[in-house]
Design an enzyme around this catalytic site. Structure first.
Site, PDB file in Angstrom:
ATOM      1  N   HIS A   6     -12.997  25.717  41.402  1.00 23.05           N
ATOM      2  CA  HIS A   6     -12.996  25.343  42.777  1.00 23.05           C
ATOM      3  C   HIS A   6     -13.859  26.116  43.793  1.00 23.05           C
ATOM      4  O   HIS A   6     -13.588  27.058  44.310  1.00 23.05           O
ATOM      5  CB  HIS A   6     -11.330  25.934  43.217  1.00 23.05           C
ATOM      6  CG  HIS A   6     -10.553  24.938  42.763  1.00 23.05           C
ATOM      7  ND1 HIS A   6     -10.057  23.890  43.342  1.00 23.05           N
ATOM      8  CD2 HIS A   6      -9.613  25.081  41.548  1.00 23.05           C
ATOM      9  CE1 HIS A   6      -8.978  23.374  42.690  1.00 23.05           C
ATOM     10  NE2 HIS A   6      -8.810  23.853  41.741  1.00 23.05           N
ATOM     11  N   GLU A  24     -15.040  25.584  46.570  1.00 21.04           N
ATOM     12  CA  GLU A  24     -14.661  25.568  47.981  1.00 21.04           C
ATOM     13  C   GLU A  24     -14.007  26.980  48.295  1.00 21.04           C
ATOM     14  O   GLU A  24     -13.952  27.210  49.585  1.00 21.04           O
ATOM     15  CB  GLU A  24     -13.654  24.320  48.314  1.00 21.04           C
ATOM     16  CG  GLU A  24     -12.378  24.466  47.933  1.00 21.04           C
ATOM     17  CD  GLU A  24     -12.078  23.738  46.441  1.00 21.04           C
ATOM     18  OE1 GLU A  24     -13.286  24.048  45.597  1.00 21.04           O
ATOM     19  OE2 GLU A  24     -10.791  23.520  45.897  1.00 21.04           O
ATOM     20  N   CYS A  56     -12.278  19.816  39.748  1.00 20.73           N
ATOM     21  CA  CYS A  56     -11.052  20.286  38.885  1.00 20.73           C
ATOM     22  C   CYS A  56     -10.540  18.937  38.605  1.00 20.73           C
ATOM     23  O   CYS A  56     -11.076  18.195  37.655  1.00 20.73           O
ATOM     24  CB  CYS A  56     -10.137  21.129  39.659  1.00 20.73           C
ATOM     25  SG  CYS A  56      -9.011  21.992  38.076  1.00 20.73           S
TER      26      CYS A  56
END
Ligand code: GLN
Length: 549
Positions: free
Chosen positions: A514, A516, A388
């Protein structure tokens, strides 16, 4: 089997409370129990009730509250939802997190609309009814709904939640509800003993609200002796086998194994009158074994500005654990404060690393350090992963140092820059000026065949989660491309750049989303797995070169 289907038509509720102190790992305990029940073939979901007044944690400082976890449907939620998803292995939704703020907001709106027909609106029944409604949203859809109540028993703000839970249990019948309290059993050095008094007090506080625990989970540094468990059992009125030991372990992913060894899942099923089914933890055990016995090692940096508080980057750190296990590699993560990086110290601080991840964030602070780190790893062939804001900084760095646009910037940091390589989209500007908001939640991304990204995902369309306002400015796309940057992921209509990479670099990837947030235990996330693989390769090459010298 028949019996199972028949019984599961009635959803069972498991409430998890916290006693003594916060940060004992109620989220992990809830997620672990969820996993154990799921691995016995049940349909399970987990709800987090947060007693704070914020409508959601989206506006909270990461230093105070840790990471904001975003769901597929774009809700900004408590980081415990991250644990639930990582352990359960599937996506949850905004209905899995309720805050006191949301509850009061709903009730006050209804009051303004005149829906209470002139009644006095009160905590009991109106607030408690709204809490109960939110607990019941998954009724009939799951065999088990685990409800974690945030905070610690005794907090003023938890009171309406405790009252709602008490009422809920009696309304559903006690055979359909189970109460678990997680407490702390401290070891007092001078006495050389584990002390049960704080647990006794917490249980008493819970009982004052009419809630009787069925199971007590005891967090402690060491295993509880039989005497300590008997004492807790006697004074807290819970049978001895239901006083369960949760001693410290090496990794949070071991907690389900400890709980299962201490029969938590069997006791829960027995107390709720559900068949035991067989427990399949094979994959999970292998995953944990690989975390605990890595064959290789890498050291990577996470560059960001919230590094003083590790919970601010919870999902990234967990994604590294998953990717490490999959690569049989111990991933040592050094958190580097971007404000401490400058051209004069970048070499010293980054030269020995096997990879650098520049993380997400908001605001101007620390940007120069991030850009400096990116220039260093780009020029030195060190694997780079930008998430990001990390990707946006990679674009700024490339525009400045490779394309020669010296004042290239994001309008988030410099409104007047002549080269606004990162900016709000025209459409967004209109909304933004009216206080409009972020791109949140899951969006599709088309991956361009032949790119590194495509070889990592091995898919043409992926779905990843977003949380940002700014985008790559399309006006600069061809200039960046003509200098060797590849736009490897795009929105399906080609209007938004979602992934970038560099042609002349071993592993340099930036993503607007994102990844993750979708990294799960056992399976991990493709980009993190790829990044650690590249870091390992980088390390091996370095070691090889050293040997040659
Ligand atoms: N501040 C940037 C934006 O809003 C990046 C956000 C992030 O890293 N999540 O676009």
């Amino acid at each position: 089997m028949e019996e199972n289907i028949e019984k599961s038509s009635e959803t069972k509720y498991i409430f998890i409370f916290g006693g003594v102190v916060s940060s004992l790992g109620k989220g992990i305990a809830s997620a672990s129990l969820g996993l154990l029940l799921k691995q016995r073939g049940y349909k399970v979901t987990i709800i987090k009730l947060d007693p704070y007044i914020n409508v959601d944690p989206g506006t909270m400082n990461p230093f105070q509250h840790g990471e904001v976890y975003v769901t597929d449907d774009g809700a900004e939620t408590d980081l415990d939802l991250g644990h639930y998803e990582r352990f359960l292995g599937y996506s949850l939704s905004k209905a899995n997190n309720t805050t006191a703020g949301q509850v009061y907001y709903t009730v006050i709106l209804k009051e303004r609309e005149g829906q209470y027909l002139g009644k006095t609106v009160q905590v009991i029944p109106h607030i408690t009814d709204e809490i109960k409604r939110r607990i019941a949203v998954f009724d009939g859809k799951f065999d088990f709904v685990i409800v974690e109540i945030g905070g610690t028993v005794g907090d003023i703000e938890s009171l309406p939640f405790l009252e709602a839970v008490r009422q809920f249990a009696i309304e559903r019948g006690f055979s359909n509800a189970l109460n678990i309290i997680l407490t702390y059993v401290p070891y007092i050095k001078s006495a050389g003993e584990l002390k049960t008094k704080p647990t006794q007090h917490s249980v008493k506080a819970l009982m004052e609200h009419g809630i009787v625990p069925d199971i007590i989970l005891c967090r402690s540094e060491t295993k509880l002796s039989k005497e300590v468990r008997s004492k807790i059992s006697l004074f807290c009125n819970v049978d001895e086998e239901s006083v369960i030991d949760v001693y410290d372990v090496e990794t949070i992913y071991e907690v389900p194994l400890v709980l299962s060894k201490n029969n938590l899942d069997e006791i829960v099923l027995r107390k709720l009158g559900m068949p035991e089914n067989t427990l399949d933890l094979e994959e999970w055990r292998t995953f944990v074994r690989k975390i605990k016995n890595p064959q290789h090692k890498v050291k990577v940096a996470l560059v960001g500005k919230y590094v003083r508080y590790r919970d601010s980057y919870k999902s990234i750190l967990e994604a590294f654990v998953h990717a490490g296990s999959i690569n049989n590699t111990a991933v040592e993560v050094e958190l580097i404060d971007s404000e401490e990086l400058s051209p004069s110290n970048c070499h010293e601080k980054l030269k020995d690393l096997d990879g650098v991840l520049v993380g997400p964030g908001f605001g101007r602070r620390g940007i120069d350090g991030k850009i400096c780190a990116i220039q260093y790893v780009r020029e030195n062939g060190i694997p780079f992963f930008g998430i990001c804001l990390g990707m946006q900084c990679a674009i700024i760095e490339f525009a400045r140092n490779v394309c020669g646009l010296k004042d290239a910037n994001s309008t988030e940091f410099d409104k007047k820059t002549t080269h606004n390589v990162i900016d709000l989209m025209e459409e967004q500007k209109k909304i933004f000026n009216k206080g409009g908001t972020m791109r949140l939640g899951q969006y599709p991304c088309k991956i361009i065949p032949g790119t590194l990204a495509h070889s990592i995902y091995n898919q043409d369309i992926i779905y990843e989660r977003h949380r940002h306002r700014y985008e790559v400015n399309n006006k600069y796309r061809s200039l960046l491309e003509s200098h060797g940057m590849v736009m490897s992921g795009l929105s399906p209509d080609n209007t938004l750049v979602e992934m970038i990479e560099l042609k002349d670099h071993p592993w340099f990837i930036g993503v607007q989303f994102h990844p993750e947030l979708k990294s799960r235990a056992v399976t991990g996330a493709p980009l993190f797995i790829g990044f650690i693989k590249a870091a390992l390769k980088h390390r091996k090459m370095k070691e090889h070169k050293l040997e040659e010298v």
